[in-house]
Motif scaffolding. Structure first.
Motif, PDB file in Angstrom:
ATOM      1  N   LEU A   1     -25.949  21.439  59.584  1.00 13.66           N
ATOM      2  CA  LEU A   1     -24.452  21.434  59.217  1.00 13.66           C
ATOM      3  C   LEU A   1     -23.750  20.591  60.254  1.00 13.66           C
ATOM      4  O   LEU A   1     -22.663  20.215  59.617  1.00 13.66           O
ATOM      5  N   SER A   2     -24.115  20.370  61.289  1.00 10.11           N
ATOM      6  CA  SER A   2     -23.499  19.637  62.355  1.00 10.11           C
ATOM      7  C   SER A   2     -23.551  17.894  61.771  1.00 10.11           C
ATOM      8  O   SER A   2     -22.623  17.365  61.922  1.00 10.11           O
ATOM      9  N   ALA A   3     -24.701  17.616  61.135  1.00 12.38           N
ATOM     10  CA  ALA A   3     -24.760  16.394  60.772  1.00 12.38           C
ATOM     11  C   ALA A   3     -24.095  16.141  59.441  1.00 12.38           C
ATOM     12  O   ALA A   3     -23.301  15.349  59.316  1.00 12.38           O
ATOM     13  N   VAL A   4     -23.957  16.980  58.590  1.00 12.64           N
ATOM     14  CA  VAL A   4     -22.954  16.924  57.242  1.00 12.64           C
ATOM     15  C   VAL A   4     -21.630  16.903  57.953  1.00 12.64           C
ATOM     16  O   VAL A   4     -20.699  16.228  57.166  1.00 12.64           O
TER      17      VAL A   4
ATOM     18  N   ALA B   1     -12.368   9.654  57.993  1.00  8.57           N
ATOM     19  CA  ALA B   1     -11.541   8.652  59.012  1.00  8.57           C
ATOM     20  C   ALA B   1     -11.509   7.385  58.441  1.00  8.57           C
ATOM     21  O   ALA B   1     -10.616   6.490  58.433  1.00  8.57           O
ATOM     22  N   ASP B   2     -12.600   6.711  57.663  1.00  7.50           N
ATOM     23  CA  ASP B   2     -12.485   5.748  57.066  1.00  7.50           C
ATOM     24  C   ASP B   2     -11.613   5.361  55.854  1.00  7.50           C
ATOM     25  O   ASP B   2     -11.252   4.400  55.830  1.00  7.50           O
ATOM     26  N   ALA B   3     -10.993   6.586  55.345  1.00 11.15           N
ATOM     27  CA  ALA B   3     -10.476   6.397  54.321  1.00 11.15           C
ATOM     28  C   ALA B   3      -9.000   6.566  54.852  1.00 11.15           C
ATOM     29  O   ALA B   3      -7.718   6.703  53.945  1.00 11.15           O
ATOM     30  N   GLY B   4      -8.806   6.747  56.311  1.00  9.65           N
ATOM     31  CA  GLY B   4      -7.391   6.730  56.772  1.00  9.65           C
ATOM     32  C   GLY B   4      -6.787   8.054  56.672  1.00  9.65           C
ATOM     33  O   GLY B   4      -5.582   8.263  57.018  1.00  9.65           O
ATOM     34  N   VAL B   5      -7.427   8.974  56.596  1.00  6.84           N
ATOM     35  CA  VAL B   5      -7.072  10.515  56.566  1.00  6.84           C
ATOM     36  C   VAL B   5      -6.495  10.760  57.764  1.00  6.84           C
ATOM     37  O   VAL B   5      -7.465  10.538  58.681  1.00  6.84           O
ATOM     38  N   PRO B   6      -5.329  11.240  58.147  1.00 10.67           N
ATOM     39  CA  PRO B   6      -4.911  11.591  59.574  1.00 10.67           C
ATOM     40  C   PRO B   6      -5.529  12.338  60.334  1.00 10.67           C
ATOM     41  O   PRO B   6      -5.644  12.266  61.726  1.00 10.67           O
ATOM     42  N   SER B   7      -6.175  13.612  59.910  1.00  9.90           N
ATOM     43  CA  SER B   7      -6.881  14.610  60.790  1.00  9.90           C
ATOM     44  C   SER B   7      -8.279  14.876  60.116  1.00  9.90           C
ATOM     45  O   SER B   7      -8.272  15.972  59.580  1.00  9.90           O
ATOM     46  N   PRO B   8      -9.057  13.986  60.106  1.00  8.95           N
ATOM     47  CA  PRO B   8     -10.046  14.109  59.437  1.00  8.95           C
ATOM     48  C   PRO B   8     -11.124  15.163  59.931  1.00  8.95           C
ATOM     49  O   PRO B   8     -11.699  15.965  59.184  1.00  8.95           O
ATOM     50  N   GLY B   9     -11.162  15.424  61.574  1.00 10.48           N
ATOM     51  CA  GLY B   9     -11.985  16.505  61.742  1.00 10.48           C
ATOM     52  C   GLY B   9     -11.385  17.921  61.343  1.00 10.48           C
ATOM     53  O   GLY B   9     -12.021  18.680  60.976  1.00 10.48           O
ATOM     54  N   VAL B  10     -10.333  18.136  61.599  1.00  6.51           N
ATOM     55  CA  VAL B  10      -9.543  19.404  61.043  1.00  6.51           C
ATOM     56  C   VAL B  10     -10.034  19.568  59.493  1.00  6.51           C
ATOM     57  O   VAL B  10     -10.132  20.697  59.005  1.00  6.51           O
ATOM     58  N   ASP B  11      -9.511  18.467  58.752  1.00  5.14           N
ATOM     59  CA  ASP B  11      -9.731  18.543  57.462  1.00  5.14           C
ATOM     60  C   ASP B  11     -11.132  18.935  56.880  1.00  5.14           C
ATOM     61  O   ASP B  11     -11.293  19.893  56.211  1.00  5.14           O
ATOM     62  N   VAL B  12     -12.137  18.177  57.397  1.00  6.12           N
ATOM     63  CA  VAL B  12     -13.462  18.659  57.305  1.00  6.12           C
ATOM     64  C   VAL B  12     -13.881  20.061  57.728  1.00  6.12           C
ATOM     65  O   VAL B  12     -14.735  20.701  56.853  1.00  6.12           O
ATOM     66  N   ASP B  13     -13.285  20.428  58.599  1.00  8.98           N
ATOM     67  CA  ASP B  13     -13.498  22.137  58.976  1.00  8.98           C
ATOM     68  C   ASP B  13     -13.009  22.894  58.131  1.00  8.98           C
ATOM     69  O   ASP B  13     -13.728  23.983  57.868  1.00  8.98           O
ATOM     70  N   LEU B  14     -11.900  22.758  57.606  1.00  7.81           N
ATOM     71  CA  LEU B  14     -11.079  23.633  56.848  1.00  7.81           C
ATOM     72  C   LEU B  14     -11.924  23.470  55.379  1.00  7.81           C
ATOM     73  O   LEU B  14     -12.008  24.424  54.706  1.00  7.81           O
TER      74      LEU B  14
ATOM     75  N   ILE C   1     -16.752  13.810  58.706  1.00  4.69           N
ATOM     76  CA  ILE C   1     -15.556  13.345  59.272  1.00  4.69           C
ATOM     77  C   ILE C   1     -15.333  12.139  59.269  1.00  4.69           C
ATOM     78  O   ILE C   1     -14.319  11.192  59.182  1.00  4.69           O
ATOM     79  N   ALA C   2     -16.491  11.045  59.344  1.00  2.00           N
ATOM     80  CA  ALA C   2     -16.473   9.609  59.475  1.00  2.00           C
ATOM     81  C   ALA C   2     -15.892   9.165  57.934  1.00  2.00           C
ATOM     82  O   ALA C   2     -15.443   8.182  57.878  1.00  2.00           O
ATOM     83  N   ALA C   3     -16.420   9.838  56.866  1.00  2.00           N
ATOM     84  CA  ALA C   3     -15.897   9.335  55.430  1.00  2.00           C
ATOM     85  C   ALA C   3     -14.496   9.351  55.428  1.00  2.00           C
ATOM     86  O   ALA C   3     -13.869   8.502  54.917  1.00  2.00           O
TER      87      ALA C   3
END
Length: 286
Positions: A4-7, A16-29, A12-14
């Motif tokens: 799960l951690s690797a996914v 962030a590369d697209a310019g999404v402002p809060s990639p970590g939070v968004d991926v978690d949600l 998150i990197a994907a």
């Protein structure tokens, strides 16, 4: 099978590369949405080194790809969090913002300061119903109305407000029934207020929030807010309170607008980021 951690970190990197402002939070949600778990459970699974089930892979991959195109996170999950509520949202309705939570707080503070046990409150240009639902849920004994004109948004207004016994009116917020005039203790509004030449920079807002909920008409974007302020004056009982959200650059013009509408003790208020967010005033004692 990947951990799960690797996914999570790849996603998150994907983003962030697209310019999404809060990639970590968004991926978690998005992960919580796909897996049907809470964020605390997600963190626990990651710490344990759990695997990411293959059955969820396709759905999660599609959601991350959609978020990379800047489709709002809330449209992908179908929910938005506002104060203590989880609201239903989607295409066709304005997604409630955290800064509007402070606008609600201004109204709540007034009710508490006045020691009103059964206040009448109304939310004009309600959209998702966030303000009305929050007032109803946090003011036991209150009677709350929500007014929304949009045929697309009204389904969300009803879905979010009716469980809190809010009366929903599907009509223009500037032409309300006469039997509501002079009975309101509190009027709160987050009307359309963006000037026509101030196109939002954020793709999520510019491309996905309905224009009807964004642009306030007139050269200054305050044509609709002026009409709402006039309606608020009719609705409020003497000494009642009006709270209106606006853009940071409209602080001075909003104060002038409320004074011209007849409000007294007009004052501006900042949100938690220190930006001018709302202007308030009292209906005069006639």
């Amino acid at each position: 099978m990947e951990e799960l951690s690797a996914v999570r970190h790849k996603a998150i990197a994907a983003l962030a590369d697209a310019g999404v402002p809060s990639p970590g939070v968004d991926v978690d949600l998005l992960l919580c949405h796909v897996l049907g778990i809470s964020r605390s459970e997600l963190k626990l699974r990651e710490l344990r080194g759990d695997s990411f089930e293959a059955s969820h892979r396709e759905e999660f991959t599609q959601l991350v790809a959609a978020r990379r195109t800047r489709i709002p996170l809330q449209h992908l999950t179908g929910v938005a969090h506002f104060r203590y509520l989880e609201l239903k949202v989607g295409p066709g309705v304005f997604t409630p913002r955290p800064e509007t939570e402070t606008v609600v707080q201004l109204g709540l503070d007034f009710v508490v300061q006045q020691a009103l046990e059964a206040p009448n409150c109304i939310d004009l240009c309600s959209g998702s119903g966030a303000i009305a639902a929050a007032l109803a849920s946090e003011l036991p004994g209150s009677k709350v109305w929500a007014v929304e004109l949009s045929d697309d948004a009204i389904q969300y207004t009803k879905a979010n407000c009716l469980p809190h016994q809010v009366t929903v009116l599907h009509q223009d917020a500037t032409t309300l029934p006469e039997d509501l005039e002079g009975i309101m203790d509190l009027v709160v509004s987050n009307p359309p207020y963006i000037p026509p030449n101030a196109i939002p920079r954020e793709a999520e807002v510019r491309d996905h929030d309905p224009a009807m909920a964004l642009y306030g008409l007139g050269d200054d974007g305050l044509q609709i807010p002026r009409a709402v302020a006039g309606q608020a004056m009719k609705l409020l009982r003497p000494g009642g309170y009006f709270v209106m959200e606006h853009a940071e650059v409209q602080q001075d013009s909003a104060a002038t607008m409320l004074r011209e509408a007849g409000f007294t003790q007009v004052s501006g208020h900042e949100d938690l980021t220190g930006r001018a967010r709302a202007t308030c005033g009292y209906a005069p004692h006639r």
